[in-house]
Design an enzyme around this catalytic site. Sequence first.
Site, short mmCIF file in Angstrom:
data_model
loop_
_atom_site.label_atom_id
_atom_site.label_comp_id
_atom_site.label_asym_id
_atom_site.label_seq_id
_atom_site.Cartn_x
_atom_site.Cartn_y
_atom_site.Cartn_z
CE1 TYR A 51 -19.96 28.24 -40.26
CE2 TYR A 51 -22.00 25.88 -39.51
CZ TYR A 51 -21.43 26.27 -39.89
OH TYR A 51 -20.20 25.69 -39.51
N GLY A 58 -17.12 26.03 -39.60
CA GLY A 58 -16.19 25.81 -38.36
C GLY A 58 -15.70 27.31 -38.23
CG HIS A 81 -16.07 16.34 -41.69
ND1 HIS A 81 -15.66 17.36 -42.71
CD2 HIS A 81 -15.65 17.07 -40.15
CE1 HIS A 81 -15.79 18.11 -42.04
NE2 HIS A 81 -15.64 18.40 -40.70
CG ASN A 193 -24.01 20.94 -37.73
OD1 ASN A 193 -24.52 22.43 -37.94
ND2 ASN A 193 -22.74 20.53 -37.25
NE ARG A 292 -31.31 -7.05 5.53
CZ ARG A 292 -30.35 -6.12 6.04
NH1 ARG A 292 -30.25 -5.49 6.66
NH2 ARG A 292 -29.02 -6.42 6.00
#
Length: 512
Positions: A51, A58, A81, A193, A292
Site C-alpha cells: 500500500y 485510501g 494534501h 501518515n 475549601r
Amino acid sequence: MVKIGDKKISADDFYKVLISNLELKLDEEALRKVYRSHYFLKEFTREKLIYGINTGFGPMAQYRINHDDQMKLQYNLIRSHCSGSGNPIPEIDCKAVMLARLNTLMQGFAGIHPDALILIKDLINKNISPVIYEHGGLGASGDLVQLAHLALTLIGEGEVYYNGIITSTAEVFKKENITPMEIHIREGLALMNGTSAMSGIGMLNVIYAENLMNWSLLASATIMELVQSFDDHYSTPLNEVKHHYGQNLVANALQATLKDSKLVKSREEHHYNQKVEVDVLVEKMQEYYSIRCVPQIVGPIVDTVNYAKEVLINEINSANDNPIVDWERKNVYHGGNFHGDYVALEMDKLKISITKLSMLAERQLNFLLNNKLNNILPPFVNHGTLGLNLGMQGVQFTATSTTAENQMLSNPMYVHSIPSNNDNQDIVSMGANASLICKKVIMNSYEVLAIEWMTILQAIDYLKMQDKLSSKSKDAYEKLRKIFPCFVEDTTKYKDVKAVRDYIFYNHIEIL
C-alpha cells in the site's frame, strides 16, 4: 543537547528543545535501524503489492502504480494534501510537530530514507519550521493535511517560519545552503501518515497546563492566606481518607506552600482548645467551596494532566503510520496505527479539566471582588474613592467572558466523527482539532488567571499582609508587582493583563 532515538523522548526533552532551544542529535544506532528498515522495504516491494508504494492511497488503493510513476506518486500525495486553511498555527507548535514526527520515524518502522530525518533534525536546530494551518486534519489516516505541509517544506516548497517571519522555503533553503529531501520510496506517506500534529501540539499543551496548574494552586494558597483560612481542609488526615493521588498531591503541596505563613489558622487553637461562648460566629466556620475544596477540585485536574502526559509520551514514542515496516521479521503489516483516538480523547479530557481550572479562578476572583462575600475588602478591591473609582471592576468582565468561552469550547471533538475520503475514513478521531481547541482553552485560562493574580496583588496591598505571607506567596507577589504596580487611580488594564499573563506563562514555578 538532546539525543533522539536512544531512549523514549520525554516531556522534559520537549521542553528543552522547544522552549530552551537545546540542540538535537540523532542516535547513530537508531539511525542504522532506520537504514535497515528502508533498504529492507526497497527489496521487499520489488515483486510484492504494498500500500502507498505501488498502489494508490485510501479508496484509490485498488489502482496499481507502475514502477516509473512511484516517485511521482509521493510528490503528488504531498502537494495534493497541502490544503490547510484558517490561521497558521504558531511557530513553536510547528516545531513541536516536527519533533514529534522525527521521534516516531526514528523508531525505524517507516521504511523512510534516513536523509529525511537528518533534514528534519537540521531544520529544528536552525529554528526553521514549516508553516502549518489549523484546519484540515481528521486525525484518522494521520494528520494528513498538517503533516503534508511539513513534507512540503522538506521537498523545498511552500513556506517556513524563518527568524519569526513567514518566508518562501526555496528562498530560505538557498540562503542556508539546505538541500531538499529526495523521494526514495515512500517518504511522502511516511511523513504524512501519522499522529504527530495532534501529539506534538498536545505535548506542548501538557507543558503549558502543568505550569498553569502550579500558578493556579499558588493563587489558591495565597487567597487562603488573605482570608486567614483554617488549615484543616488541606490537612493530611482529612485528605488521605479520600484515596485519589491528585487530591493528596494537591493537599501536600498546599501544606508545603503554607507552612511558613503567618496567616492561616489552626482549627484546634480557635475552636477546639478554647471554649466558644458566642451564639453567632463573626468568622466563617468553613470557607466557600472555591477555597475549601481546592484539593478535591484541582486533584482530578492533576490526575488528568498526568495521564494525558503518559498517553502522549507513549504516542510520540510509537510507530504511528501505515503500513508498519518490520525489517527484523521481514514483513510489512497493514493496519491503522495512524488513528488518533488516544490523543483526541486525552485532549478533550484535558481541555475540560483546564476549563474547570479557569472556572475555579473566576469564582475565586468573584469572591475577592464581592465585598458581601469576603467581608474584608472594598468592592472590586478598590483602593480609591468608592463610586468615583472602579478598581478591578472592568477586568472581571474579561475574566467572566473568557471563562464562558472555555465552557463552550469544552464540547468534545472525540465524538464528532464525520465520514470522509469516499467513506474509506468512516470513523475518525478529530485529534488535531482536539489538540488545537485544547490549546485555545489553556491560553484563555492564562488570561483568567492573570486577572485573578492582579486582583490578589491589590488585595494584599489593601490588607497590608505582605510581610505575613508564606515565602512562596511573597516571592510571587514581589515579582509580579514589578510588572504590575499597585494602583489607586483608574488606568487602562489591557496591557497589564497581557504583561501578567506573559509573565506567568513564561516563568515556571514548582508547587506540585
